[in-house]
Design a protein around this motif. Structure first.
Motif, mmCIF file in Angstrom:
data_model
loop_
_atom_site.group_PDB
_atom_site.id
_atom_site.type_symbol
_atom_site.label_atom_id
_atom_site.label_comp_id
_atom_site.label_asym_id
_atom_site.label_seq_id
_atom_site.Cartn_x
_atom_site.Cartn_y
_atom_site.Cartn_z
ATOM 1 N N LEU A 63 -9.172 2.647 2.004
ATOM 2 C CA LEU A 63 -9.125 4.104 1.941
ATOM 3 C C LEU A 63 -8.701 4.569 0.553
ATOM 4 N N LEU A 64 -7.732 3.878 -0.036
ATOM 5 C CA LEU A 64 -7.296 4.230 -1.390
ATOM 6 C C LEU A 64 -8.423 4.010 -2.399
ATOM 7 N N GLN A 65 -9.165 2.920 -2.234
ATOM 8 C CA GLN A 65 -10.295 2.677 -3.124
ATOM 9 C C GLN A 65 -11.362 3.759 -2.957
ATOM 10 N N PHE A 66 -11.578 4.213 -1.720
ATOM 11 C CA PHE A 66 -12.595 5.231 -1.465
ATOM 12 C C PHE A 66 -12.221 6.557 -2.109
ATOM 13 N N PHE A 67 -10.963 6.975 -1.970
ATOM 14 C CA PHE A 67 -10.559 8.283 -2.479
ATOM 15 C C PHE A 67 -10.156 8.231 -3.958
ATOM 16 N N GLU A 97 0.827 -1.211 0.000
ATOM 17 C CA GLU A 97 0.000 0.000 0.000
ATOM 18 C C GLU A 97 0.861 1.260 0.000
ATOM 19 N N LEU A 98 2.097 1.199 0.535
ATOM 20 C CA LEU A 98 3.015 2.329 0.419
ATOM 21 C C LEU A 98 3.386 2.560 -1.043
ATOM 22 N N ILE A 99 3.505 1.474 -1.802
ATOM 23 C CA ILE A 99 3.788 1.593 -3.238
ATOM 24 C C ILE A 99 2.620 2.257 -3.949
ATOM 25 N N LEU A 128 -5.683 0.612 4.601
ATOM 26 C CA LEU A 128 -5.157 1.553 3.611
ATOM 27 C C LEU A 128 -5.703 1.262 2.221
ATOM 28 N N ARG A 129 -5.847 -0.030 1.883
ATOM 29 C CA ARG A 129 -6.352 -0.386 0.555
ATOM 30 C C ARG A 129 -7.785 0.110 0.375
ATOM 31 N N LYS A 174 -3.998 1.710 -10.329
ATOM 32 C CA LYS A 174 -5.239 1.242 -9.719
ATOM 33 C C LYS A 174 -4.973 1.007 -8.239
ATOM 34 N N PHE A 175 -6.022 0.954 -7.459
ATOM 35 C CA PHE A 175 -5.836 0.930 -6.009
ATOM 36 C C PHE A 175 -5.259 -0.386 -5.505
ATOM 37 N N THR A 176 -5.221 -1.420 -6.341
ATOM 38 C CA THR A 176 -4.661 -2.717 -5.930
ATOM 39 C C THR A 176 -3.270 -2.964 -6.514
ATOM 40 N N MET A 177 -2.658 -1.956 -7.114
ATOM 41 C CA MET A 177 -1.387 -2.197 -7.809
ATOM 42 C C MET A 177 -0.292 -2.654 -6.843
ATOM 43 N N GLY A 178 -0.264 -2.110 -5.633
ATOM 44 C CA GLY A 178 0.728 -2.547 -4.658
ATOM 45 C C GLY A 178 0.476 -3.957 -4.168
ATOM 46 N N GLN A 179 -0.784 -4.280 -3.956
ATOM 47 C CA GLN A 179 -1.148 -5.637 -3.540
ATOM 48 C C GLN A 179 -0.766 -6.646 -4.616
ATOM 49 N N ASP A 180 -0.948 -6.268 -5.885
ATOM 50 C CA ASP A 180 -0.665 -7.191 -6.982
ATOM 51 C C ASP A 180 0.822 -7.531 -7.076
ATOM 52 N N ILE A 181 1.687 -6.567 -6.736
ATOM 53 C CA ILE A 181 3.131 -6.802 -6.879
ATOM 54 C C ILE A 181 3.779 -7.250 -5.573
ATOM 55 N N LEU A 182 3.015 -7.221 -4.469
ATOM 56 C CA LEU A 182 3.590 -7.529 -3.155
ATOM 57 C C LEU A 182 4.135 -8.952 -3.099
ATOM 58 N N LEU A 183 3.424 -9.911 -3.686
ATOM 59 C CA LEU A 183 3.884 -11.298 -3.660
ATOM 60 C C LEU A 183 5.235 -11.431 -4.363
#
Length: 385
Positions: free
Chosen positions: A204-208, A134-136, A201-202, A309-318
């Motif tokens: 909140l990012l989706q909301f804003f 989420e920092l990414i 955080l994810r 997109k709001f999930t870009m950090g989640q997608d690359i975290l793995l």
């Protein structure tokens, strides 16, 4: 490329919607249900001097609930009469391998930027931070807000995003993680807390930011530059140069500066470092500041390479975790090496496996390497007991 027509149908052939690309070559179709869809590019709507690279004008993405699915059609100049067409049939294996290796290095360096901060934080605090993705995303969204919302050119917008993210990283440790350490919270409990922070955080990012996919105002479409067997947009060459420069600067800082040496001492033995006069909390806050700033830069580079997109950090975290683990937990240089191996293998593996399975191969390499070297490529063996 403006005016290209896109048709979206269900897997069973039921029409969903048609779209036309804008001046930046971007199109968007909203679907009501998750599932697998068929996306077809009308080659007749392309300019006479352009064609789809590889000749395949059909994509079959899978759309998951609440997420966006990116579909890309790579175009290239159409071969003149009498010339061999520039398709997969006219491209040698080694040309494809060189192109994919270049793309893998670019991806690997982006992963390395994210993995570097994660590895430094783990090395100094023992925290496996699942909110690092989420920092990414936050770095990319802040740069997007200044670039699109305030009309600031992307380069100063990216610098502002890195500074803001660094300040947020400092505040995050001072007001939250540092307080948990003072209370004696264990690393397992803090890891579980980081999962909750990531979910918060994810959302909140989706909301804003919203669930849609966006792009920066600058450097969206650029004509390709051919260097030997490699063809890429100028932004990709600049991105690799910036990523390498930042990684080299951080590496030199860790090896040569007093703060870097103190960080390495804290990573080796926090108690011994504290007894030697090192302010451990101060060092950890510097690491959190630098880690968050570098993660923000990784987000900007990822958004420039793909889209936001709001999930870009989640997608690359793995993939970041794979790079950190493969290189050796807690070692900054190991994170760099592991990330490059992951990035290059992901891209080059598409020579033999479908693109949908490219990440699976990278994780298989991770498992195989750890079977023979559990501490990772540059990690150190530790005696337990």
């Amino acid at each position: 490329m403006n005016g290209a027509k896109i048709a979206v149908t269900t897997e069973g052939g039921q029409p969903v919607k048609e779209a036309t690309t804008n001046a930046q070559g971007i199109w968007d179709v909203q679907v009501e249900q998750p599932g697998k869809y068929k996306v077809t590019l009308d080659v007749g709507s392309l300019p006479q001097n352009a064609e789809v690279r590889g000749g395949n004008n059909v994509r079959t993405p899978t759309v998951y609930e609440g997420n966006c699915s990116t579909v890309l059609f790579a175009l290239q100049p159409k071969a003149a009469p009498g010339q061999a067409p520039q398709s997969d049939g006219g491209t040698t294996f080694w040309q494809q391998a060189a192109q994919l290796t270049f793309e893998g290095v670019n991806l690997g360096l982006i992963i390395a930027l994210g993995a570097l901060g994660l590895s430094l934080i783990y090395g100094t605090t023992g925290l496996t931070n699942f909110a690092h993705g989420e920092l990414i995303t936050l770095g990319a969204v802040i740069a997007y807000a200044f670039n699109v919302g305030f009309g600031i050119q992307l380069i100063p917008a990216a610098i502002i995003a890195v500074i803001v993210a660094g300040a947020l990283g400092y505040g995050q440790d001072r007001l939250f993680w540092g307080q948990l350490r003072k209370r004696g919270t264990g690393t397992i409990a803090m890891m579980i807390i980081s999962i909750g922070v990531a979910i918060l955080l994810r959302n909140l990012l989706q909301f804003f930011f919203g669930p849609q996919t966006e792009n920066f105002n600058d450097y969206v479409t650029q004509p390709g530059i051919t260097v030997g067997p490699i063809t890429a947009a100028p932004k990709n060459f600049w991105a690799i140069g910036i990523e390498l420069t930042v990684l080299v600067i951080v590496g030199i800082a860790l090896m040569k500066t007093r703060t870097g040496k103190a960080a390495r001492a804290v990573a080796d033995n926090p108690a011994l470092a504290a007894s030697s006069g090192i302010n451990v909390d101060r060092v950890i806050r510097i690491i959190w500041t630098a880690g968050a700033a570098i993660a923000a830069l990784a987000g900007v580079m990822l958004g420039l390479s793909q889209s936001l997109k709001f999930t870009m950090g989640q997608d690359i975290l793995l993939l970041i975790f794979a790079g950190v683990t493969l290189g050796g937990l807690g070692t900054a240089f190991g994170a760099l090496v592991g990330s490059l191996v992951v990035g290059v293998f992901i891209q080059v593996s598409t020579l033999w496996v479908p693109p949908e399975l490219k990440s699976v191969g990278a994780l298989a390499v991770l498992i195989i390497v750890l079977l023979f070297r559990p501490q990772g490529i540059l990690g150190r063996r530790e005696r337990i007991g």
